[in-house]
Design a protein around this motif. Sequence first.
Motif, PDB file in Angstrom:
ATOM      1  N   PRO A 159       0.800  -1.237   0.000  1.00 30.09           N
ATOM      2  CA  PRO A 159       0.000   0.000   0.000  1.00 30.09           C
ATOM      3  C   PRO A 159       0.833   1.288   0.000  1.00 30.09           C
ATOM      4  O   PRO A 159       0.470   2.243  -0.690  1.00 30.09           O
ATOM      5  N   ASP A 160       1.936   1.332   0.736  1.00 27.45           N
ATOM      6  CA  ASP A 160       2.771   2.538   0.755  1.00 27.45           C
ATOM      7  C   ASP A 160       3.270   2.873  -0.645  1.00 27.45           C
ATOM      8  O   ASP A 160       3.293   4.034  -1.050  1.00 27.45           O
ATOM      9  N   TYR A 161       3.688   1.871  -1.370  1.00 28.43           N
ATOM     10  CA  TYR A 161       4.232   2.077  -2.706  1.00 28.43           C
ATOM     11  C   TYR A 161       3.127   2.447  -3.694  1.00 28.43           C
ATOM     12  O   TYR A 161       3.346   3.243  -4.599  1.00 28.43           O
ATOM     13  N   GLN A 162       1.929   1.889  -3.508  1.00 30.16           N
ATOM     14  CA  GLN A 162       0.796   2.270  -4.350  1.00 30.16           C
ATOM     15  C   GLN A 162       0.464   3.742  -4.146  1.00 30.16           C
ATOM     16  O   GLN A 162       0.177   4.461  -5.105  1.00 30.16           O
ATOM     17  N   ARG A 163       0.515   4.215  -2.888  1.00 30.24           N
ATOM     18  CA  ARG A 163       0.241   5.625  -2.608  1.00 30.24           C
ATOM     19  C   ARG A 163       1.307   6.528  -3.227  1.00 30.24           C
ATOM     20  O   ARG A 163       0.990   7.601  -3.731  1.00 30.24           O
ATOM     21  N   ILE A 164       2.559   6.103  -3.184  1.00 25.46           N
ATOM     22  CA  ILE A 164       3.630   6.907  -3.789  1.00 25.46           C
ATOM     23  C   ILE A 164       3.401   7.023  -5.300  1.00 25.46           C
ATOM     24  O   ILE A 164       3.491   8.119  -5.862  1.00 25.46           O
ATOM     25  N   LEU A 165       3.095   5.906  -5.961  1.00 23.02           N
ATOM     26  CA  LEU A 165       2.819   5.948  -7.402  1.00 23.02           C
ATOM     27  C   LEU A 165       1.633   6.857  -7.708  1.00 23.02           C
ATOM     28  O   LEU A 165       1.694   7.671  -8.639  1.00 23.02           O
ATOM     29  N   ALA A 166       0.574   6.736  -6.935  1.00 24.39           N
ATOM     30  CA  ALA A 166      -0.609   7.568  -7.152  1.00 24.39           C
ATOM     31  C   ALA A 166      -0.290   9.042  -6.932  1.00 24.39           C
ATOM     32  O   ALA A 166      -0.771   9.908  -7.669  1.00 24.39           O
ATOM     33  N   THR A 167       0.532   9.339  -5.945  1.00 20.40           N
ATOM     34  CA  THR A 167       0.894  10.722  -5.640  1.00 20.40           C
ATOM     35  C   THR A 167       1.720  11.321  -6.773  1.00 20.40           C
ATOM     36  O   THR A 167       1.468  12.453  -7.192  1.00 20.40           O
ATOM     37  N   VAL A 168       2.686  10.575  -7.266  1.00 26.17           N
ATOM     38  CA  VAL A 168       3.503  11.079  -8.377  1.00 26.17           C
ATOM     39  C   VAL A 168       2.625  11.285  -9.606  1.00 26.17           C
ATOM     40  O   VAL A 168       2.724  12.295 -10.297  1.00 26.17           O
ATOM     41  N   ARG A 169       1.730  10.361  -9.863  1.00 25.70           N
ATOM     42  CA  ARG A 169       0.819  10.471 -11.007  1.00 25.70           C
ATOM     43  C   ARG A 169      -0.125  11.660 -10.827  1.00 25.70           C
ATOM     44  O   ARG A 169      -0.360  12.427 -11.757  1.00 25.70           O
ATOM     45  N   GLN A 170      -0.648  11.847  -9.623  1.00 20.20           N
ATOM     46  CA  GLN A 170      -1.601  12.920  -9.341  1.00 20.20           C
ATOM     47  C   GLN A 170      -0.947  14.298  -9.454  1.00 20.20           C
ATOM     48  O   GLN A 170      -1.586  15.251  -9.870  1.00 20.20           O
ATOM     49  N   ALA A 171       0.313  14.384  -9.110  1.00 19.21           N
ATOM     50  CA  ALA A 171       1.018  15.665  -9.180  1.00 19.21           C
ATOM     51  C   ALA A 171       1.319  16.037 -10.627  1.00 19.21           C
ATOM     52  O   ALA A 171       1.878  17.104 -10.874  1.00 19.21           O
ATOM     53  N   ALA A 172       0.966  15.191 -11.546  1.00 18.70           N
ATOM     54  CA  ALA A 172       1.075  15.450 -12.983  1.00 18.70           C
ATOM     55  C   ALA A 172       2.461  15.891 -13.397  1.00 18.70           C
ATOM     56  O   ALA A 172       2.650  16.913 -14.013  1.00 18.70           O
ATOM     57  N   GLY A 173       3.418  15.104 -13.011  1.00 18.13           N
ATOM     58  CA  GLY A 173       4.747  15.445 -13.485  1.00 18.13           C
ATOM     59  C   GLY A 173       5.832  15.017 -12.550  1.00 18.13           C
ATOM     60  O   GLY A 173       5.716  14.048 -11.824  1.00 18.13           O
ATOM     61  N   ARG A 174       6.853  15.796 -12.551  1.00 21.97           N
ATOM     62  CA  ARG A 174       8.069  15.440 -11.854  1.00 21.97           C
ATOM     63  C   ARG A 174       8.021  15.903 -10.407  1.00 21.97           C
ATOM     64  O   ARG A 174       7.646  17.027 -10.121  1.00 21.97           O
ATOM     65  N   ASN A 175       8.426  15.026  -9.513  1.00 21.56           N
ATOM     66  CA  ASN A 175       8.393  15.301  -8.080  1.00 21.56           C
ATOM     67  C   ASN A 175       9.680  14.851  -7.424  1.00 21.56           C
ATOM     68  O   ASN A 175      10.242  13.835  -7.791  1.00 21.56           O
ATOM     69  N   MET A 176      10.071  15.559  -6.401  1.00 20.90           N
ATOM     70  CA  MET A 176      11.184  15.136  -5.567  1.00 20.90           C
ATOM     71  C   MET A 176      10.589  14.413  -4.357  1.00 20.90           C
ATOM     72  O   MET A 176       9.398  14.526  -4.079  1.00 20.90           O
ATOM     73  N   ALA A 177      11.414  13.674  -3.629  1.00 24.44           N
ATOM     74  CA  ALA A 177      10.928  12.923  -2.473  1.00 24.44           C
ATOM     75  C   ALA A 177      10.244  13.854  -1.472  1.00 24.44           C
ATOM     76  O   ALA A 177       9.232  13.491  -0.878  1.00 24.44           O
TER      77      ALA A 177
END
Length: 104
Positions: free
Chosen positions: A41-59
């Motif tokens: 679940p933690d990794y699914q949330r990270i993927l969803a967050t990066v996808r939701q931010a519509a682009g490039r993200n730092m940690a």
Amino acid sequence: MSEQIADEHFLASPVPAQVGGRAVRLIPHRTSDVEETLLPPDYQRILATVRQAAGRNMARQVGELLGVDVNVRAGLEPLRGKPVRLVDRGWLRKLPDGRFSTRL
């Protein structure tokens, strides 16, 4: 047929392993037959967050979007390794400037 599908699903799911006497969950490599739902679940949330931010993200930005207190080092450090693991397994891309984006 349903037994074969169940066996394949079991084999594709992340397997707990022992590292230093502790149980850890292995992150599966991304392939056409492995779905995001097999990630913890933690990794699914990270993927969803990066996808939701519509682009490039730092940690740090991912942590902020997940509600992690990024001003406290103890809150951010455990999060830093997770996107890197997702990069290593083909789920995310890490750009030269240190930001993360989703794979196409």
